[in-house]
Structures are given as structure tokens and as C-alpha cells.
Design an enzyme around this catalytic site. Structure first.
Site, PDB file in Angstrom:
ATOM      1  N   ASP A 116       0.820  -1.211   0.000  1.00 18.71           N
ATOM      2  CA  ASP A 116       0.000   0.000   0.000  1.00 18.71           C
ATOM      3  C   ASP A 116       0.852   1.258   0.000  1.00 18.71           C
ATOM      4  OD1 ASP A 116       0.698  -0.858   2.731  1.00 18.71           O
ATOM      5  OD2 ASP A 116      -0.463   0.865   3.404  1.00 18.71           O
ATOM      6  N   GLU A 156       0.168  -1.069   5.757  1.00 10.18           N
ATOM      7  CA  GLU A 156       1.200  -0.605   6.684  1.00 10.18           C
ATOM      8  C   GLU A 156       0.993   0.865   7.034  1.00 10.18           C
ATOM      9  OE1 GLU A 156       4.794   1.204   8.237  1.00 10.18           O
ATOM     10  OE2 GLU A 156       3.830   1.736   6.354  1.00 10.18           O
TER      11      GLU A 156
HETATM   12 ZN    ZN Z   1       6.507   2.471   4.272  1.00 11.54          ZN
END
Ligand code: ZN
Ligand code: NAG
Ligand code: NAG
Length: 596
Positions: free
Chosen positions: A186, A253
Site C-alpha cells: 500500500d 502498513e
Molecule cells: Zn513504508
């Protein structure tokens, strides 16, 4: 990337992990150390001063129970460059491949194509399956499948919680602990209002001959595509690993890892068990020019985290007959008191940041002479330690990295101008020093507001404990709590006297040298670093004690490499990306031959 401020704390740690931090105050017993020092005839152990430095312990055990102590002649131990032996020919020939224009064009296409598939993760996303926005990861998986055919025909792929990717490259010797490489799919969302400010459109993956532009080009598609480019190249060269390699690619994340890394962690624990990997490399620090020396700084620790909610209630009513202090006024005074009493930061010998500064003293030629002297003396002198601290703390960012920080980031209260507010609250964000704990911060904040709670006649509850007399009449209430229930202890410190750290350090040196046709062990210094934010590794503590947060980038080089991380104009210098591929290749080959 972990140096960031915009991630929502929704993460719940697996319970097996939350107890893993072995940090105990006063764990370095002075008596024992004195005996040790006498035996060695050298009285230069930092831990001798353990008692003088209370309350912060002067030395600390890392998670393998090793005490870190510094000998004056061994301020910053350095590994030698490590190159593959058995596979040296393969390594050299791949090195030549990486230098070729044909490969470079391919690498640019690999990373550019990945940037062109947007994979934004947003705050407070719903579960996979419900929140349709996760489906953006489908095209990204298609892209990987199409771009890395050998990986997909050779490695075993498991999709965890639909969008998490775990690739397993089986080694011929199943008794060897696999190497674990992590990255996240992501990217931070692009603010639509800023699209015009991008030199090249944020999802263009445009290559201008020197840089690849776009969101994720650096954070963290360079890591993810760097790993895959390296493995595809190794497969093309016919390499078959002896030691297994496992890849773990989360997909949120940037917003806590709750859906991605948390699920992958569970899967890896179930499949492999605790302490089942040789070492883990995830995104993190890079290398940079510091005081005349090139220094690589793999993160061996992460600061902890807690958002403290400060909530005040008091009687409402019409604002024509106001009390001297409304709920908002009281909250304001509490917040002012917070800011007037910042945490005291203390440079302590038992911390990675002190070890890093010892590396500067040992290896950075342009470090001011007085500071170098103070740092060298500080190994045994508390006075010198204070002098070094004073000098180092002139840097605001250094000061912030050492200590527990506080930032009032949210505030809310009041609904109408003619009604007294019954409730007002604020959230104070803390990044917890590596030698502190969630409990320390809770105790500190609780104590900090005690006097004001009394002064305003508030019934005081902090982190579940009633501090004022139960049921006693009070004007209102003050409640401190963990705002989202997501407090995170500072990460356990990865040992730096372990052969695994030498493997990483030696690989960094060999890569740096090979990329520049250099020889020798001192072209780049490896020094331990800490992260002020949290990476996906927060879920992986129990998988291996050897966790390194490192991108082989010169991210700290403001004239050079990666920039725009989490903001407009993110880009990646192509040459840094080629070097990153070389790093992963060297690491995989070195790990394959590694014997503890
Ligand atoms: Zn990162
Ligand atoms: C605190 O407030 C309560 C309720 O208004 C009141 O009964 C009590 O006397 C106050 N105590 C002090 C010390 O002001
Ligand atoms: C930083 O970038 C400049 C310009 O790209 C380069 O000349 C220099 O060597 C770089 N420094 C390091 C440490 O890589």
C-alpha cells in the site's frame, strides 16, 4: 516508511507478541559487571556507572539477554564486507547483468509499472470483503503475476486475508531457518487537492532519465519490487536456494497493518512458529553522508506509542451564568500544563542511539572535536556523557528521537455558544523512548495532572484506576485513557553482537562496494538506528530476534535520492533502485551460505 505521523492506531498486537519486550529496569547489575571488569583488567565498562544513572539504566539487555557495554577501544564494532563464496561466480555475473543498460531499462519498467497501479490505503478502512476500496489491490496482484513470471511459477504463493501476499521459495535444506523479507504493497493516499503540485502525475511512474516519479516509488514499492526483481533475476540465472526465503507483503502498513501484517503474522506463526526465521529485513533507515562519512543505519529498535485521551466533564447549563472555568477552560489548562512540562530526554548508554553516536565518534571525521572527545570519554564518565548530550541535543530531531515526545493532536468540546460544554477532550500523542515503557508514560501523565485535578475539584480516573476517593463529591471528572486501545511498547532491541547482524552489515558493505567498484571495509560504516514510527515489523517480533528495518537507499541524501515520501513529488533515483536490487541479491546469496 515508518517516519511518519499519519497512521491510525487501530492495531491490536497478537498477545504472544505484547509480552515479548525483555526490557527490565536495572537489569545490569553493577556488582556482576565490576567483577567482570576486574577479571578483564579493564575498568572501562559502561555498566560500571549503572547506579549513577538512575532512573534510566546505564546498560540494557537486548532481546537475547546480551548486555551492551562499550570498551573504549571498541566503540563501534564493524563487520567485514561479506560476499558469497560458493556462489561467487553467480553473484559476479548477476552484478554484471545489473550494470547493463538492458537490465536497467527492465528495472525502471518493473518499478514504474508498479507505481502506475494505485494501491492507496485509507484511515479507518472496514474489513476486507466489506470495504470495496481494498479491491484496488487486485490489479496490483495481476501486475505482479504478469511482471514476474518465474517467481509465480516457482515460489508458492499464499494470499492471506485476500490481499496479503506470502511467497515461499523453498530451500533444499529444510532444517535451515528461512530468510524473511518484508515490504508493503500500500501507499499513502495522494491528496486530490495537491495533484496539480506534482511535477509528474502521482501515478505516472514517469522516468525522466534519472528518477522514477510517483506515489510509492520510494515508500515502499522500491522495497517490494526490489525484492521481486532480485528473485526473478536469481531464478533466471538458475539459482536454487539451500536456505528458504519467505516474502511477506502487507497491504495497510500506512494505516496500522491491522488487516495486512497482523493477519500475515498469524499465518506465519501458525505455519512456522516463533523464532523460526534467520533474520527479517523490512523497510526502514538507509544510508547517508554524516559528518564526512557514509553511514548506513539499519533500525534495530522502534519507539513505542500511545495516544492518551484527556477527558474533562463538568456541569452544563446556560452560558449567561457561567462558572469561572468551563469544561473547555479546564481542559485548556491541563493541556498548557502538558506543554509546559515536556518529558526529559536523557542520552543513556544502554540505548541504540548512544551506540550510534559512538559510531560517529569512532568513524565520522568531521564530527566536532569536542563532541568526539566527550563521546569517547562518556563511556566511563557521566560528566562527559552530559556534555555530549548537551551538544547532541542542539539538534531538535536528535533530541526528539532520544526522548519520549508528546504532541497534542486532537481536541473537541462544545456544541453551542449559548450552552456550557459538559464534555471536552483532547488526544496527546506520545512516541515512547526505547528505554522507557507504556507504563512509564501512563504513570508520568497521571502524576502530571494530579495537582490540577485537585485544584479543579475533579474526580480523577487514569487508565482504569480511580485516584480520588470513590464517590466523594466533586465538581466534575477527569479521565485519562488509551485513546484507541492501541498502545505499543517500544520494540525489543535486535542484538548487534550477533552473527546475523554481521551478515547484514557485511552485505551492506559488499553491496555498497560492488555498486561503486570499491574494495575495503570502511567505505561505508554500519551503525544501529531506531525508528520513531512503527513499521509492519510490530507484528513480527516473535518470528525472529534479528529484525532490521533497512532500505539500501541513500534516503538521507537530500541532494540525491528518495524524496517526497508521504507528500507531493515522491520519487526514486533509478540508480538507488538498481543498488537496492543488488542488495537483496547479495543478501539472499549470503544468507544462503550463512552458518551461525
Ligand atoms: Zn513504508
Ligand atoms: C467539590 O465539588 C463538590 C460538588 O460541587 C462540592 O460538594 C465539594 O464541596 C467541592 N469540594 C471542594 C474541596 O471544593
Ligand atoms: C548524495 O547525492 C549527491 C548528488 O546526487 C552525490 O554526488 C553524493 O555522492 C551523494 N552522497 C552519498 C552519500 O551517496
Amino acid at each position: 516508511m515508518a517516519l511518519k505521523d499519519d497512521f491510525v492506531k487501530e492495531a491490536l498486537l497478537p498477545s504472544t507478541v505484547s509480552d515479548a519486550s525483555p526490557r527490565k529496569k536495572g537489569s545490569c547489575r553493577a556488582g556482576l559487571v565490576v567483577v567482570k571488569a576486574l577479571l578483564l583488567g579493564l575498568s572501562v565498562w559502561a555498566c560500571l556507572n549503572a547506579l549513577d544513572l538512575a532512573p534510566v539504566p546505564a546498560c540494557m539487555k537486548d532481546r537475547l539477554g546480551h548486555e551492551r557495554e562499550w570498551k573504549a577501544d571498541e566503540q563501534c564494532p564493524q563487520a567485514t564486507a561479506v560476499v558469497p563464496k560458493k556462489n561467487v561466480e553467480l553473484w559476479s555475473s548477476l552484478g554484471k547483468t545489473f550494470d547493463s543498460d538492458a537490465f536497467k531499462a527492465r528495472a525502471v519498467e518493473w518499478i514504474g509499472g508498479a507505481v502506475r497501479v494505485p494501491t492507496q490505503s485509507y484511515d479507518k478502512m472496514g474489513p476486507v470483503g466489506e470495504d470495496k476500496r481494498w479491491e484496488a489491490f487486485g490489479p496490483f496482484h495481476d501486475y505482479l503475476l504478469k511482471s514476474f513470471p518465474l517467481i509465480h511459477s516457482t515460489l508458492e504463493l499464499t494470499k492471506v486475508n485476500t490481499w496479503g501476499l506470502v511467497y515461499v521459495w523453498k530451500g533444499s535444506d529444510a532444517s535451515l531457518k528461512p530468510l524473511l523479507l518484508a515490504a508493503h504493497q500500500d501507499v499513502v493516499p495522494v491528496n486530490p487537492d495537491t495533484v496539480d503540485e506534482w511535477t509528474h502525475p502521482p501515478f505516472s511512474g514517469y522516468f525522466d532519465g534519472e528518477r522514477i516519479w510517483g506515489r510509492g516509488s520510494s515508500d515502499d514499492k522500491s522495497g517490494l519490487i526490489g525484492i521481486l526483481s532480485s528473485i526473478e533475476s536469481l531464478l533466471e540465472a538458475g539459482f536454487q536456494p539451500t536456505r528458504g526465503v519467505v516474502l511477506a507483503f502487507g497491504f495497510d502498513e500506512e494505516t496500522s497493518g491491522l488487516h495486512g501484517a497482523a493477519a500475515i503474522s498469524k499465518y506465519l506463526h501458525e505455519t512456522y512458529g516463533e523464532n523460526s526465521f534467520l533474520l527479517l529485513v523490512d523497510e526502514g533507515g538507509g544510508f547517508a553522508q554524516e559528518y564526512g562519512s557514509v553511514i548506513a543505519t539499519p533500525g534495530i529498535a522502534e519507539k513505542g506509542y500511545i495516544d492518551v485521551r484527556v477527558e474533562v466533564t463538568s456541569p452544563g447549563g446556560h452560558s449567561s451564568v457561567p462558572p469561572q472555568h468551563t469544561t473547555i477552560g479546564i481542559l485548556s489548562q491541563l493541556l498548557v500544563h502538558y506543554e509546559e512540562n515536556p518529558y526529559e530526554a536523557k542520552l543513556s548508554r544502554g540505548t541504540p542511539i548512544y551506540w550510534k553516536s559512538q559510531c560517529l565518534a569512532a568513524y565520522a571525521p568531521d564530527l566536532p572535536g569536542e563532541l568526539r572527545k566527550a563521546l569517547k570519554k562518556s563511556v566511563k564518565s557521566d560528566k562527559a556523557l552530559k556534555a555530549a548530550q548537551k551538544e547532541l541535543f542542539k539538534s531538535k530531531s536528535f533530541h526528539a528521537l532520544v526522548g519520549t515526545t508528546q504532541a497534542i493532536d486532537l481536541i473537541n468540546g462544545g456544541v453551542k455558544t449559548n450552552a456550557l460544554p459538559e464534555l471536552a477532550w483532547a488526544v496527546v500523542n506520545h512516541r515512547i523512548a526505547t528505554d522507557s515503557s507504556v507504563g512509564d508514560v501512563q504513570a508520568h501523565d497521571t502524576e502530571l495532572l494530579k495537582q490540577l485535578a485537585h485544584q479543579f475539584n475533579l474526580s480523577y480516573t487514569a487508565f482504569g484506576s480511580q485516584l480520588t476517593e470513590e464517590g466523594a463529591p466533586a465538581y466534575g471528572t477527569l479521565t485519562l485513557s488509551d485513546a484507541w486501545g492501541t498502545a505499543l511498547a517500544p520494540a525489543p532491541i535486535s542484538p548487534i553482537d550477533a552473527p546475523e547482524y554481521a551478515l547484514l552489515s557485511g552485505t551492506i558493505k559488499a553491496t555498497y562496494n560492488a555498486h561503486r567498484s570499491l574494495t575495503g571495509d570502511e567505505n561505508i560504516v554500519v551503525a544501529p538506528g531506531i525508528m520513531s514510527g512503527n513499521t509492519d515489523t510490530r507484528y513480527y517480533w516473535a518470528l525472529t530476534p534479528h529484525i532490521y528495518r533497512y532500505n539500501h537507499h541513500n534516503g538521507g541524501n537530500t541532494t540525491g535520492i528518495a524524496s517526497g515520501v508521504h507528500t507531493i513529488n515522491e520519487f526514486l533515483v533509478a540508480d538507488a533502485f538498481y543498488e537496492q536490487i543488488r542488495f537483496f541479491t547479495t543478501l539472499i546469496l549470503n544468507a544462503d551460505e550463512f552458518q551461525a
